[in-house]
Every structure is written in C-alpha cells, then in structure tokens.
Write a protein that holds these residues in place. Sequence first.
Motif, PDB file in Angstrom:
ATOM      1  N   THR A 107       0.955  -1.275  -0.050  1.00 10.96           N
ATOM      2  CA  THR A 107      -0.060   0.047  -0.125  1.00 10.96           C
ATOM      3  C   THR A 107       0.839   1.132  -0.020  1.00 10.96           C
ATOM      4  O   THR A 107       0.650   2.190  -0.719  1.00 10.96           O
ATOM      5  CB  THR A 107      -1.054  -0.090   1.130  1.00 10.96           C
ATOM      6  OG1 THR A 107      -1.795  -1.082   1.226  1.00 10.96           O
ATOM      7  CG2 THR A 107      -1.974   1.284   1.238  1.00 10.96           C
ATOM      8  N   GLU A 108       1.894   1.545   0.773  1.00  9.55           N
ATOM      9  CA  GLU A 108       2.609   2.609   0.708  1.00  9.55           C
ATOM     10  C   GLU A 108       3.412   2.662  -0.483  1.00  9.55           C
ATOM     11  O   GLU A 108       3.781   3.820  -0.549  1.00  9.55           O
ATOM     12  CB  GLU A 108       3.893   2.225   2.161  1.00  9.55           C
ATOM     13  CG  GLU A 108       3.250   2.342   3.457  1.00  9.55           C
ATOM     14  CD  GLU A 108       4.325   2.027   4.417  1.00  9.55           C
ATOM     15  OE1 GLU A 108       5.427   1.997   4.203  1.00  9.55           O
ATOM     16  OE2 GLU A 108       3.874   2.194   5.748  1.00  9.55           O
ATOM     17  N   LYS A 109       3.761   1.669  -1.370  1.00  4.43           N
ATOM     18  CA  LYS A 109       4.585   1.679  -2.492  1.00  4.43           C
ATOM     19  C   LYS A 109       3.388   2.128  -3.515  1.00  4.43           C
ATOM     20  O   LYS A 109       3.799   2.272  -4.861  1.00  4.43           O
ATOM     21  CB  LYS A 109       5.352   0.550  -2.811  1.00  4.43           C
ATOM     22  CG  LYS A 109       6.383   0.355  -1.965  1.00  4.43           C
ATOM     23  CD  LYS A 109       7.215   1.684  -1.742  1.00  4.43           C
ATOM     24  CE  LYS A 109       8.311   1.648  -2.931  1.00  4.43           C
ATOM     25  NZ  LYS A 109       9.268   2.632  -2.863  1.00  4.43           N
ATOM     26  N   GLY A 110       2.150   2.162  -3.140  1.00  2.00           N
ATOM     27  CA  GLY A 110       1.018   2.495  -4.412  1.00  2.00           C
ATOM     28  C   GLY A 110       0.621   1.297  -5.000  1.00  2.00           C
ATOM     29  O   GLY A 110      -0.039   1.485  -6.079  1.00  2.00           O
ATOM     30  N   TYR A 111       0.994   0.097  -4.685  1.00  2.00           N
ATOM     31  CA  TYR A 111       0.545  -1.005  -5.287  1.00  2.00           C
ATOM     32  C   TYR A 111      -0.985  -1.216  -4.692  1.00  2.00           C
ATOM     33  O   TYR A 111      -1.375  -1.109  -3.820  1.00  2.00           O
ATOM     34  CB  TYR A 111       1.395  -2.148  -5.229  1.00  2.00           C
ATOM     35  CG  TYR A 111       2.563  -2.136  -5.933  1.00  2.00           C
ATOM     36  CD1 TYR A 111       2.771  -2.127  -7.244  1.00  2.00           C
ATOM     37  CD2 TYR A 111       3.895  -1.970  -4.976  1.00  2.00           C
ATOM     38  CE1 TYR A 111       4.225  -2.141  -7.755  1.00  2.00           C
ATOM     39  CE2 TYR A 111       5.128  -1.656  -5.644  1.00  2.00           C
ATOM     40  CZ  TYR A 111       5.200  -1.701  -6.992  1.00  2.00           C
ATOM     41  OH  TYR A 111       6.425  -1.527  -7.475  1.00  2.00           O
ATOM     42  N   ASN A 112      -1.931  -2.106  -5.564  1.00  3.32           N
ATOM     43  CA  ASN A 112      -2.833  -2.707  -5.219  1.00  3.32           C
ATOM     44  C   ASN A 112      -2.303  -3.953  -4.440  1.00  3.32           C
ATOM     45  O   ASN A 112      -2.027  -4.996  -5.029  1.00  3.32           O
ATOM     46  CB  ASN A 112      -3.887  -3.250  -6.451  1.00  3.32           C
ATOM     47  CG  ASN A 112      -5.249  -3.782  -5.810  1.00  3.32           C
ATOM     48  OD1 ASN A 112      -5.189  -4.651  -5.043  1.00  3.32           O
ATOM     49  ND2 ASN A 112      -6.253  -3.383  -6.532  1.00  3.32           N
ATOM     50  N   PRO A 113      -2.657  -4.005  -3.173  1.00  2.00           N
ATOM     51  CA  PRO A 113      -2.065  -5.035  -2.309  1.00  2.00           C
ATOM     52  C   PRO A 113      -2.804  -6.640  -2.676  1.00  2.00           C
ATOM     53  O   PRO A 113      -2.078  -7.722  -2.704  1.00  2.00           O
ATOM     54  CB  PRO A 113      -2.293  -4.729  -0.880  1.00  2.00           C
ATOM     55  CG  PRO A 113      -3.329  -3.719  -1.197  1.00  2.00           C
ATOM     56  CD  PRO A 113      -3.033  -2.974  -2.337  1.00  2.00           C
TER      57      PRO A 113
END
Length: 87
Positions: free
Chosen positions: A32-38
């Motif tokens: 989430t912090e890196k901007g991915y859809n977890p």
Amino acid sequence: MQDLGNTQFFNVAIEPENGAKIILSTVYEALTEKGYNPVNQIVGYIMSGDPTYITSHKNARSLIMKVERDELVEEMLKQYIEANHWK
C-alpha cells in the motif's frame, strides 16, 4: 492403496499469531505504501509463486517467502470466514 470409502482428515497445526497473519499484514502495508494494489499483488504471488509480485520495501518480499503459499491462503480464508461469522 488408500481406502476411498472413508473421509480423509487434514489437520493443520495452530501457529502463533506472529506467523502468516503478521506477515500478511506487513506485506499489505508495504504494498500500500508503495502505491500497489495489495490484493492483486498478493494474489499474483500466491498463484504464480513469483516473489517479484511483492515489493522489497519493509523487507516484505523476504518475509512473505518465509511462509508457504498454502499457509497464506489458509490464513486469508480463516480471517474471511471469521469476519463473516461462518462458524
């Protein structure tokens, strides 16, 4: 040869809470912090076994590889069932 007339039992040892549950939480947060859809990334990892679906941020990739993929699925299913009161 197995007796196919009887139901087989699959017993899973209860693991301490710091196992798959904590690792999934950490990986989810890192993705989430890196901007991915977890959800998409974790599903990609579970389906393929390819660790590059998981970011190395917060050591998430190394952490998730410490847990067998079937254990991850088991933990997610357990949490889903508990959250939906299917006990």
